[in-house]
Write a protein that holds these residues in place. Sequence first.
Motif, PDB file in Angstrom:
ATOM      1  N   MET A   1      12.768  21.550 -82.666  1.00  9.80           N
ATOM      2  CA  MET A   1      12.534  22.218 -81.384  1.00  9.80           C
ATOM      3  C   MET A   1      12.301  21.171 -80.302  1.00  9.80           C
ATOM      4  O   MET A   1      11.542  20.217 -80.464  1.00  9.80           O
ATOM      5  N   GLN A   2      12.963  21.322 -79.156  1.00 12.27           N
ATOM      6  CA  GLN A   2      12.836  20.366 -78.077  1.00 12.27           C
ATOM      7  C   GLN A   2      11.429  20.415 -77.483  1.00 12.27           C
ATOM      8  O   GLN A   2      10.917  21.448 -77.110  1.00 12.27           O
ATOM      9  N   GLN A   3      10.798  19.242 -77.375  1.00  7.21           N
ATOM     10  CA  GLN A   3       9.444  19.185 -76.848  1.00  7.21           C
ATOM     11  C   GLN A   3       9.445  18.603 -75.435  1.00  7.21           C
ATOM     12  O   GLN A   3      10.339  17.844 -75.046  1.00  7.21           O
ATOM     13  N   ASP A   4       8.417  18.958 -74.659  1.00  9.83           N
ATOM     14  CA  ASP A   4       8.237  18.356 -73.346  1.00  9.83           C
ATOM     15  C   ASP A   4       7.983  16.869 -73.508  1.00  9.83           C
ATOM     16  O   ASP A   4       7.475  16.404 -74.523  1.00  9.83           O
ATOM     17  N   ASN A   5       8.324  16.101 -72.507  1.00  3.59           N
ATOM     18  CA  ASN A   5       8.082  14.671 -72.529  1.00  3.59           C
ATOM     19  C   ASN A   5       6.593  14.404 -72.643  1.00  3.59           C
ATOM     20  O   ASN A   5       5.788  14.957 -71.898  1.00  3.59           O
ATOM     21  N   TYR A   6       6.207  13.507 -73.568  1.00  2.74           N
ATOM     22  CA  TYR A   6       4.784  13.287 -73.819  1.00  2.74           C
ATOM     23  C   TYR A   6       4.083  12.660 -72.621  1.00  2.74           C
ATOM     24  O   TYR A   6       2.888  12.848 -72.417  1.00  2.74           O
ATOM     25  N   VAL A   7       4.823  11.916 -71.802  1.00  6.05           N
ATOM     26  CA  VAL A   7       4.206  11.309 -70.609  1.00  6.05           C
ATOM     27  C   VAL A   7       3.734  12.406 -69.657  1.00  6.05           C
ATOM     28  O   VAL A   7       2.633  12.334 -69.090  1.00  6.05           O
ATOM     29  N   THR A   8       4.546  13.446 -69.498  1.00  3.94           N
ATOM     30  CA  THR A   8       4.169  14.575 -68.639  1.00  3.94           C
ATOM     31  C   THR A   8       2.966  15.309 -69.206  1.00  3.94           C
ATOM     32  O   THR A   8       2.056  15.698 -68.468  1.00  3.94           O
ATOM     33  N   ILE A   9       2.944  15.486 -70.519  1.00  4.22           N
ATOM     34  CA  ILE A   9       1.827  16.170 -71.163  1.00  4.22           C
ATOM     35  C   ILE A   9       0.530  15.406 -70.936  1.00  4.22           C
ATOM     36  O   ILE A   9      -0.504  15.984 -70.601  1.00  4.22           O
ATOM     37  N   VAL A  10       0.584  14.085 -71.103  1.00  9.09           N
ATOM     38  CA  VAL A  10      -0.616  13.257 -70.903  1.00  9.09           C
ATOM     39  C   VAL A  10      -1.059  13.320 -69.447  1.00  9.09           C
ATOM     40  O   VAL A  10      -2.258  13.443 -69.145  1.00  9.09           O
ATOM     41  N   LYS A  11      -0.116  13.240 -68.524  1.00 10.15           N
ATOM     42  CA  LYS A  11      -0.463  13.289 -67.100  1.00 10.15           C
ATOM     43  C   LYS A  11      -1.111  14.628 -66.750  1.00 10.15           C
ATOM     44  O   LYS A  11      -2.124  14.684 -66.045  1.00 10.15           O
ATOM     45  N   ASN A  12      -0.560  15.730 -67.259  1.00  8.66           N
ATOM     46  CA  ASN A  12      -1.150  17.047 -67.012  1.00  8.66           C
ATOM     47  C   ASN A  12      -2.546  17.151 -67.610  1.00  8.66           C
ATOM     48  O   ASN A  12      -3.445  17.771 -67.031  1.00  8.66           O
ATOM     49  N   SER A  13      -2.732  16.546 -68.771  1.00  5.57           N
ATOM     50  CA  SER A  13      -4.041  16.575 -69.425  1.00  5.57           C
ATOM     51  C   SER A  13      -5.081  15.838 -68.602  1.00  5.57           C
ATOM     52  O   SER A  13      -6.195  16.318 -68.386  1.00  5.57           O
ATOM     53  N   LEU A  14      -4.726  14.653 -68.104  1.00 10.62           N
ATOM     54  CA  LEU A  14      -5.650  13.870 -67.277  1.00 10.62           C
ATOM     55  C   LEU A  14      -6.003  14.610 -65.989  1.00 10.62           C
ATOM     56  O   LEU A  14      -7.153  14.592 -65.539  1.00 10.62           O
ATOM     57  N   ASN A  15      -5.023  15.282 -65.415  1.00  8.87           N
ATOM     58  CA  ASN A  15      -5.255  16.005 -64.157  1.00  8.87           C
ATOM     59  C   ASN A  15      -6.027  17.308 -64.348  1.00  8.87           C
ATOM     60  O   ASN A  15      -6.476  17.912 -63.374  1.00  8.87           O
ATOM     61  N   SER A  16      -6.162  17.746 -65.609  1.00  9.86           N
ATOM     62  CA  SER A  16      -6.806  19.042 -65.860  1.00  9.86           C
ATOM     63  C   SER A  16      -8.332  18.951 -65.899  1.00  9.86           C
ATOM     64  O   SER A  16      -9.010  19.966 -65.807  1.00  9.86           O
ATOM     65  N   ILE A  17      -8.885  17.747 -66.050  1.00 13.26           N
ATOM     66  CA  ILE A  17     -10.333  17.604 -66.202  1.00 13.26           C
ATOM     67  C   ILE A  17     -11.017  17.973 -64.890  1.00 13.26           C
ATOM     68  O   ILE A  17     -10.747  17.410 -63.842  1.00 13.26           O
ATOM     69  N   ASN A  18     -11.900  18.947 -64.986  1.00 13.32           N
ATOM     70  CA  ASN A  18     -12.609  19.445 -63.799  1.00 13.32           C
ATOM     71  C   ASN A  18     -14.051  19.691 -64.178  1.00 13.32           C
ATOM     72  O   ASN A  18     -14.371  20.646 -64.878  1.00 13.32           O
TER      73      ASN A  18
END
Length: 285
Positions: free
Chosen positions: A1-18
């Motif tokens: 199954m095609q996965q999202d680019n891991y760099v994008t996933i990491v960037k979204n994760s870092l930006n999610s911390i609130n």
Amino acid sequence: MQQDNYVTIVKNSLNSINYKNDVNYKDVVLAFKKTIDENKDLILTTNNIDITNETGKKIDFKVIDNIFERVLLEDLVYGTVTLSKHDKNRKIIYGRQIYNKGNILVVFDGDFYVLLELIIRNILANNSVIFNYPSYNFALNTLFITFIQSVLEKSNFNPLQIQQYVSSSLEILNCTNSFSLVISCCEEERQKEVLINSHYPVLLLDYTNYNIYVEDSDNVSFINEIISLGINFTLYVKEHVGIEADMAIYVSDCEEAIGQINMSKSSYGAAIFTKDMNNASMFIK
């Protein structure tokens, strides 16, 4: 199954911390539990997809209840290590560490009980988490992550605080300055890979899935007692033995049970209940 680019996933994760000081994170966890309780039929249907594809094991809701109850009763101390095991030969200390206000990468084998417990712990610590695993229990794990993302969104958090990157590769570790901690909860060879390739502090998390194979009906009452405990175990039962349990996997003989258990990717303890000494010896070997 095609996965999202891991760099994008990491960037979204870092930006999610609130960071929110006015939030009771236990309420978020309890809302997650309520979502699971309200969707048991969907969970069982999804679980059957993994089982049919031979990429998962049967779920036990007693174990889920025990995980929520146990973790919510703990007095969490952030940023400290509790020593549990010191392996002098390998020069590794096994312990437990809870980080708050950080971005965590979990490298594990796909066991949904591990995923569930680490979701709860990291929600309580207000961490963002990425789960990296090779596709075992993919359907059920994806459903659990969808549940917690929905709960987070309804609680005015970024749903990308909890994500998954399904890959047998450790390429996600190439993201520099991205993680506060890497938690490795998988077989020993995989943990060694994580230690070698990680640029970040690594916590080795060990867990046990008990595998029990029942070959005759002499111990039915004792097995039923074990089932009632709600511990993390997989029950294999020889066909026509008088044990009926939702989580039971029925096999034709001892060799099939051994084959199924040896396919397990987790650390495990295994036990056989039998009157056949030849099968007992084969099982042990």
